[in-house]
Each structure stands twice: as C-alpha cells, then as structure tokens.
Design an enzyme around this catalytic site. Structure first.
Site, short mmCIF file in Angstrom:
data_model
loop_
_atom_site.label_atom_id
_atom_site.label_comp_id
_atom_site.label_asym_id
_atom_site.label_seq_id
_atom_site.Cartn_x
_atom_site.Cartn_y
_atom_site.Cartn_z
N SER A 142 0.86 -1.19 0.00
CA SER A 142 0.00 0.00 0.00
C SER A 142 0.89 1.23 0.00
CB SER A 142 -0.85 -0.01 1.28
OG SER A 142 -1.57 1.19 1.40
N TYR A 155 -2.41 -0.58 10.50
CA TYR A 155 -2.37 -0.96 9.08
C TYR A 155 -1.04 -0.52 8.45
CZ TYR A 155 -3.91 -1.09 4.16
OH TYR A 155 -4.02 -1.35 2.82
N1 NAP Z 1 -8.57 -0.53 -1.63
C1 NAP Z 1 -7.56 0.25 -1.32
O1 NAP Z 1 -7.70 1.47 -1.34
C2 NAP Z 1 -6.23 -0.35 -0.98
C3 NAP Z 1 -5.11 0.51 -0.99
C4 NAP Z 1 -3.86 -0.01 -0.73
C5 NAP Z 1 -3.70 -1.36 -0.48
N2 NAP Z 1 -4.78 -2.18 -0.45
C6 NAP Z 1 -4.55 -3.61 -0.19
O2 NAP Z 1 -5.12 -4.38 -1.20
C7 NAP Z 1 -5.38 -5.70 -0.72
C8 NAP Z 1 -6.78 -6.10 -1.16
O3 NAP Z 1 -7.72 -5.27 -0.52
P1 NAP Z 1 -8.99 -4.67 -1.26
O4 NAP Z 1 -8.84 -3.20 -1.29
O5 NAP Z 1 -9.24 -5.40 -2.50
O6 NAP Z 1 -10.12 -4.95 -0.14
P2 NAP Z 1 -11.30 -6.02 -0.03
O7 NAP Z 1 -12.25 -5.84 -1.16
O8 NAP Z 1 -11.79 -5.88 1.36
O9 NAP Z 1 -10.57 -7.41 -0.24
C9 NAP Z 1 -9.78 -7.98 0.77
C10 NAP Z 1 -9.72 -9.46 0.55
O10 NAP Z 1 -8.88 -10.05 1.54
C11 NAP Z 1 -9.59 -11.14 2.07
N3 NAP Z 1 -9.10 -11.49 3.40
C12 NAP Z 1 -9.12 -10.77 4.55
N4 NAP Z 1 -8.59 -11.48 5.54
C13 NAP Z 1 -8.24 -12.68 5.02
C14 NAP Z 1 -7.64 -13.86 5.54
N5 NAP Z 1 -7.32 -13.96 6.84
N6 NAP Z 1 -7.41 -14.90 4.70
C15 NAP Z 1 -7.74 -14.83 3.40
N7 NAP Z 1 -8.33 -13.75 2.85
C16 NAP Z 1 -8.57 -12.70 3.66
C17 NAP Z 1 -11.05 -10.74 2.06
O11 NAP Z 1 -11.89 -11.89 2.21
P3 NAP Z 1 -13.44 -11.81 2.60
O12 NAP Z 1 -14.19 -11.55 1.33
O13 NAP Z 1 -13.72 -13.15 3.19
O14 NAP Z 1 -13.60 -10.68 3.57
C18 NAP Z 1 -11.11 -10.10 0.68
O15 NAP Z 1 -11.22 -11.09 -0.31
C19 NAP Z 1 -5.18 -5.63 0.79
O16 NAP Z 1 -3.95 -6.21 1.12
C20 NAP Z 1 -5.18 -4.15 1.09
O17 NAP Z 1 -4.43 -3.84 2.23
C21 NAP Z 1 -6.05 -1.71 -0.69
#
Ligand code: NAP
Length: 284
Positions: A142, A155
């Site tokens: 991130s 985080y």
């Molecule tokens: N969106 C942003 O603005 C942003 C910015 C920077 C970095 N990121 C990073 O991008 C990555 C993906 O996030 P996203 O934005 O796509 O959010 P998201 O839509 O909430 O997706 C997160 C995913 O991680 C899964 N997850 C959470 N805990 C888990 C575990 N213990 N084991 C396996 N899967 C797990 C969730 O599963 P469930 O469906 O079961 O909840 C979901 O599929 C993360 O690492 C996040 O930190 C996001």
C-alpha cells in the site's frame, strides 16, 4: 494470448483479488483463486461467467492466518504435474484507530493477516518456485507501506513490515530466478473501506482522550469516501507485473499516493506534516 500460465491469488472474493483474477483469466492465465470462505465465491463466479472465463478459474479455500491450511494447499499444488508461475499475496484488511487506542490483540490481529499471512503463504510456495527455477511473487502492500497516516497506524505498521520483508526477499531470491515485487496502491473503491473496515474498540470509546479528535478524523475520512479510484487499474498493474520477466521492485498505483510520495520527498518535513494533519482533521 499467452500459453497457459498459472497464478495463485489470496483474497480473491472481492476487490483487487477478484479483479486481478478476472484480468489474468482474460489474458489466458489459469487462476487459483483462493478465499477464506468459499461461500463468498458467488461474486467472482458471476464476474467470471460474464467475462466468459469461468473455466480458467479454480476456487480454493485459504485463510492466510491458518498455517495448516496453507501447508496442505501448498503440498497439493506442488503435487500437480504443472508449474506454478506466480503467487499474489493480496489478502488484507485495515484496522482503524489511533495508535494510543489500539490494543495489543488488535495490533497482532492486523499483523496476523497483513504481514504474517503473506509471509507464511510465500514461504509455503517458495520451495516449489525454487525447484522450478522460476516464478513471480507479488505483494500487494500500500501507499501506507511508504508513509504514515493518522488513524491507521496498525495498518501502516503491517504494510511497512511487509515492505521491508519483501525488499529483503527480493535480494535473497534474485540469483535463484524468482522475481519478487511490490504493488503499492493509493485509495481505490473496494470493500476494504466498508464491509471489511474494522474500528478498534478503544477508538469507539467515548472516554478515550482522543474521542473528539476521532470524531473530526472520521468525518474528514467520510468526506473523502467518494473520491476513490477504479480498482481495475490496480488489477491491470498486477497482471502487467506478472507478465514482465524482470519487474521492478516497487510499482506505485494511483494519482493520490503518487502526489503524496512526491510531496513528502520535495517538501520540508514540517510543511509536509502540517498538510497531513490538516487533511486528517488533527490540526487543531
Ligand atoms: N482498496 C484500497 O484502497 C487499498 C489501498 C492499498 C492497499 N490495499 C490492499 O489491497 C489488498 C486487497 O484489498 P482490497 O482493497 O481489495 O479490499 P477487499 O475488497 O476488502 O478485499 C480484501 C480481501 O482479503 C480477504 N481477506 C481478509 N482477511 C483474510 C484472511 N485472513 N485470509 C484470506 N483472505 C482474507 C477478504 O476476504 P473476505 O471476502 O472473506 O472478507 C477479501 O477477499 C489488501 O492487502 C489491502 O491492504 C487496498
């Protein structure tokens, strides 16, 4: 189109993981789409069906905090007669709360998924990649792995840790032929801000010395919720990295974080921190 290559993705049930799965499948990859709860596969399944790529996707259970499940999955994939070309450590969530109010248990929970989970999955698949003599490992960290921001210290800490671990892994794996890279998104419209957002218990406590500041911080953050970018950009960036034979260490994705990092580099720190605390509603 490429001849079929295989990628494993964690957290494929929503957000970047779901979109990266579809993007890679469209580009001809076979995708091992892992998720902690297979009951949540419908959204990905529907998107894959609509894109006409369902047959390229395999749905597998994986909670990245479950070391037994990680080991069993790695063993079953290693036993297949086909290579694994890439592992994308995407699963993660954000624990919001001022550092003073986040408990040790909450901080550890954040690290269990975002740091230890990604490290454990990587270690479990490295022997197979090593035997093959090739493979890509991509860590979705991130912009919060490069700079701190008020209210998300847990985080930020988990992503800083993953950045350091990954940078080191890259140096260790360079001569082995395994490509290790980081993707650093800014703010994108996914479930991380809604369904998956956790607020620490202490931050909700009206007796917290930060209670009034937290309220200001939350209203400032809520005001920004409509400004998030299209997550498909991140999925495309991850897919591009997997199709680059020697990807660079860091790929920053998103105009907000590019601007943030640029300002941090150029401005005197005292000016930069005034801007950040004002943006978070903590300037008074
Ligand atoms: N969106 C942003 O603005 C942003 C910015 C920077 C970095 N990121 C990073 O991008 C990555 C993906 O996030 P996203 O934005 O796509 O959010 P998201 O839509 O909430 O997706 C997160 C995913 O991680 C899964 N997850 C959470 N805990 C888990 C575990 N213990 N084991 C396996 N899967 C797990 C969730 O599963 P469930 O469906 O079961 O909840 C979901 O599929 C993360 O690492 C996040 O930190 C996001």
């Amino acid at each position: 189109m490429l001849s079929e290559r295989t990628a494993l993705i964690t957290g494929a049930s929503s957000g970047f993981g779901l979109l990266t799965t579809i993007t890679l499948a469209r580009r001809g990859w076979r995708v091992l789409a892992t998720m902690r709860d297979l009951a949540r596969r419908e959204k990905l399944e529907a998107a894959a069906r609509e894109a006409g790529v369902l047959e390229r996707i395999e749905f597998l259970a994986l909670d990245v905090t479950d070391n037994v499940q990680i080991a069993e999955l790695a063993a079953s994939i290693a036993a297949r007669p086909v290579a694994l070309h890439a592992v994308v450590n995407n699963a993660g969530f954000a624990m919001a709360g001022f550092a003073e109010d986040v408990s040790d248990a909450e901080l550890r929970r954040q690290f269990d998924t975002n740091f230890f989970g990604a490290a454990a999955v990587t270690r479990a698949f490295l022997p197979q990649l090593r035997r093959q003599g090739h493979g890509h490992i991509v860590m979705v960290t991130s912009g919060s792995g490069r700079m701190g921001f008020p209210g998300v210290g847990s985080y930020v800490a988990s992503k800083f840790a993953l950045e350091g671990w990954t940078e080191t892994l890259r140096l260790e794996m360079k001569a082995v032929g395994i490509q290790v890279a980081l993707v650093e998104p800014g703010s994108f419209e996914t479930d991380i801000w809604t369904r998956n957002a956790l607020l620490s218990t202490g931050t909700r406590d009206t007796q917290s010395p930060n209670a009034a500041r937290v309220a200001r911080w939350r209203s400032r953050m809520d005001a920004n919720t409509n400004k998030k970018a299209n997550p498909q950009i991140v999925a495309a960036a991850i897919a591009n990295l997997l199709e680059t034979s020697h990807p660079r260490l860091r790929t920053v994705v998103g105009s907000d974080i590019k601007l943030g990092l640029w300002l941090r580099r150029l401005l005197p720190w005292s000016v930069f921190e005034r801007i950040v605390t004002k943006a978070a509603g903590l300037d008074g």
